[in-house]
Design an enzyme around this catalytic site. Sequence first.
Site: not given
Lengths: 304, 304
Positions: B102, B178, B247
């Site tokens: 990711t 995502k 993050k």
Amino acid sequence: MTLSNTKPRIGFVGVGVMGKPMALNLVKADYAVTVFDINPAPVAELVQADARAARSPAEAARDADVFITMVVNDAQFLATLFEPGNAAAALPAGATVIGMSTMSRATVIETADRLHALGLHFVDAPVSGGEVGAQSGTLSIMVGASDEVFAHVEPALRTMGQRVYHVGKNAGDGQAVKMINQLLVCVHNAVAAEALVFADKLGLDVQQVFDIVTNSAGNSWILGNRGPRMLSRSFTPPKSALHILIKDLGFVMDAADALGHPLPLGSAAHQLYKMAGAMGMKNLDDSILIALQERISSSRDALI
Amino acid sequence: MTLSNTKPRIGFVGVGVMGKPMALNLVKADYAVTVFDINPAPVAELVQADARAARSPAEAARDADVFITMVVNDAQFLATLFEPGNAAAALPAGATVIGMSTMSRATVIETADRLHALGLHFVDAPVSGGEVGAQSGTLSIMVGASDEVFAHVEPALRTMGQRVYHVGKNAGDGQAVKMINQLLVCVHNAVAAEALVFADKLGLDVQQVFDIVTNSAGNSWILGNRGPRMLSRSFTPPKSALHILIKDLGFVMDAADALGHPLPLGSAAHQLYKMAGAMGMKNLDDSILIALQERISSSRDALI
């Protein structure tokens, strides 16, 4: 305040979308039910099913062992019990009032005190499961009541609800659990709208994104339930009107404020629900939050 | 940039918690896999299972038709591809790089352009499903790639993931989907903590409230998964470390900011994740948000 051992006679006030099927389930289970509503149509339907009709809350209360309210809001609840010709004064000593609407915890606690002073019991029993759950008798019911009073009303509650949770001994405990559920519902609904509109902004196929996230860690019950209404823009007639969640989230924030307790996400969501209300969306389905998100993030609207 | 029709030789960099089982699933499916990691232990394990070991990303890239990265962050990804002795220069013309971490959408889009200029293909393919999904080959994989390149890598992806979604033709489209999932995950996790701590403040039995709301409209996948860790205070060792969601949510906010797009709940949640990070919780399980909510709402802590 002794409790009767025989099958209680029931007074039922507020036989709307939720209350009518709940009262009907009691009638079908052979309870003697006397109903009142300001709208005569559902009362007539229930009389066809063997309920008795009352001309006032007081008349519905007169012979009741158990008096159930399923009215729209705190004001109707207080009026039903305490206004002139009211139900509380008409109830036999030792009768039990069950408040089943979602209401302010403060109102419920204060009402319980007033009823206790009159020699009456009070059960705080808000429900979850909507019209479908009310019709099928599969509501979740969150009950705040003493053990003795809970045991007294449990059979009647189980006629209306599949899951009857005795969550605490005090009035307000049922509403407190309902508040936790509604806090989650309101935030999940708002972030579902936020996520789907952001997916569109990113140029994605929003239907495909919905299919992926509902099969992933991003899923919520509300996303699966309201997402299709958001995508098909099915806002009217409302299956669950936005004003209900505006009211419920208001109760959550009021209760937190009274305790000086911060709810950072509840508070942010509350602003969004109030925006939607202020923009005239109150009587549309609560999935309309997707239209709010579009309006507050789109340059397609006219500039003024 | 012609694509080979034979079973591709695979270079795989980053064989940690996620990458090791993913590479192992490729080896088991008879792919020739050459692996590199800065940590020699998982590389040695994979060699036991018939993978080849490389001494640098460039060596893993040299004969690869497909070059997969499953590294920790954008910086490692860029270093793997573009630093001296790097993989991008070593890859044969027409090879395909698959970025499966990711990462920032901006990094992915920029990297795709750089690789294209070198005569290489790029596939944007972040995953969902965690260590368990990586081990069992049941990851969800969200793929941004042209139809031709997608067809080329799909068999290898299906070796690692049960659900392989071709979500768009462009680099960044996989990361975009995502992001939508992680926006929901992050908000659901934060509001789960907020709701459980508020339930405690209201004097409720928090375990019972958890049982009720997970069986009600307030449920989310995250509540069901992280709630038990919150209640049992199982924060270490982390099953999913908080720094990952800090993050991921940062990427979501960066992408929204770049578009001038408001995310009111994402933004409020982002503040909470940063608070938890700033309070030293980064390397604990992300269910630690319940401890954050307790600290920012409890008078039990010392006053300074």
